[in-house]
Design a protein around this motif. Sequence first.
Motif, PDB file in Angstrom:
ATOM      1  N   LYS A   2       0.835  -1.188   0.000  1.00 41.81           N
ATOM      2  CA  LYS A   2       0.000   0.000   0.000  1.00 41.81           C
ATOM      3  C   LYS A   2       0.875   1.245   0.000  1.00 41.81           C
ATOM      4  CE  LYS A   2      -3.725   2.339   2.274  1.00 41.81           C
ATOM      5  NZ  LYS A   2      -4.582   2.506   3.401  1.00 41.81           N
ATOM      6  N   THR A   4       1.540   5.173   0.625  1.00 37.32           N
ATOM      7  CA  THR A   4       1.088   6.263   1.477  1.00 37.32           C
ATOM      8  C   THR A   4       0.891   7.517   0.642  1.00 37.32           C
ATOM      9  OG1 THR A   4       2.364   5.353   3.305  1.00 37.32           O
ATOM     10  CG2 THR A   4       1.640   7.627   3.526  1.00 37.32           C
ATOM     11  N   LYS A   5      -0.236   8.188   0.816  1.00 41.68           N
ATOM     12  CA  LYS A   5      -0.480   9.427   0.089  1.00 41.68           C
ATOM     13  C   LYS A   5       0.585  10.443   0.469  1.00 41.68           C
ATOM     14  CE  LYS A   5      -5.434   8.826  -0.334  1.00 41.68           C
ATOM     15  NZ  LYS A   5      -6.764   9.353   0.009  1.00 41.68           N
ATOM     16  N   TRP A   6       1.004  11.240  -0.508  1.00 38.63           N
ATOM     17  CA  TRP A   6       2.108  12.180  -0.305  1.00 38.63           C
ATOM     18  C   TRP A   6       1.886  13.076   0.907  1.00 38.63           C
ATOM     19  CZ3 TRP A   6       6.960  12.729  -1.505  1.00 38.63           C
ATOM     20  CH2 TRP A   6       7.572  13.960  -1.273  1.00 38.63           C
ATOM     21  N   PHE A   7       0.701  13.668   1.011  1.00 45.40           N
ATOM     22  CA  PHE A   7       0.456  14.629   2.088  1.00 45.40           C
ATOM     23  C   PHE A   7       0.203  13.956   3.435  1.00 45.40           C
ATOM     24  CE2 PHE A   7      -0.364  17.312  -1.633  1.00 45.40           C
ATOM     25  CZ  PHE A   7       0.497  18.345  -1.328  1.00 45.40           C
ATOM     26  N   ASP A   8       0.088  12.643   3.447  1.00 42.58           N
ATOM     27  CA  ASP A   8      -0.042  11.901   4.701  1.00 42.58           C
ATOM     28  C   ASP A   8       1.310  11.434   5.220  1.00 42.58           C
ATOM     29  OD1 ASP A   8      -2.775  12.218   4.593  1.00 42.58           O
ATOM     30  OD2 ASP A   8      -3.158  10.235   3.743  1.00 42.58           O
ATOM     31  N   ARG A   9       2.362  11.660   4.459  1.00 42.46           N
ATOM     32  CA  ARG A   9       3.702  11.228   4.861  1.00 42.46           C
ATOM     33  C   ARG A   9       4.290  12.181   5.898  1.00 42.46           C
ATOM     34  NH1 ARG A   9       6.608   8.564  -0.259  1.00 42.46           N
ATOM     35  NH2 ARG A   9       4.732   7.744  -1.218  1.00 42.46           N
ATOM     36  N   SER A  10       5.198  11.666   6.660  1.00 43.41           N
ATOM     37  CA  SER A  10       5.952  12.513   7.582  1.00 43.41           C
ATOM     38  C   SER A  10       7.434  12.232   7.354  1.00 43.41           C
ATOM     39  CB  SER A  10       5.569  12.234   9.029  1.00 43.41           C
ATOM     40  OG  SER A  10       5.851  10.897   9.367  1.00 43.41           O
TER      41      SER A  10
END
Length: 69
Positions: A2, A4-10
């Motif tokens: 899966k 991870t959406k770009w803006f959900d990454r840290s």
Amino acid sequence: MKQTKWFDRSFNFDNQQNIFPSILERLSGTPIRLEEKVKDVTENILIFSDDNTWSIKENIGHLIDLETL
């Protein structure tokens, strides 16, 4: 796997090896490396999209759009 959406990454920039300056330097050279990699690629290949995926040109354009981020 899966994605991870770009803006959900840290991102963690407290790496003990202090690689952040190297990352910035590498990113600053991206435009010239991209130009070198696609200079001999035909327009038909650059705009080709298979099964509703992004073309090479769309991917490069997306990088340009995100440059200010």
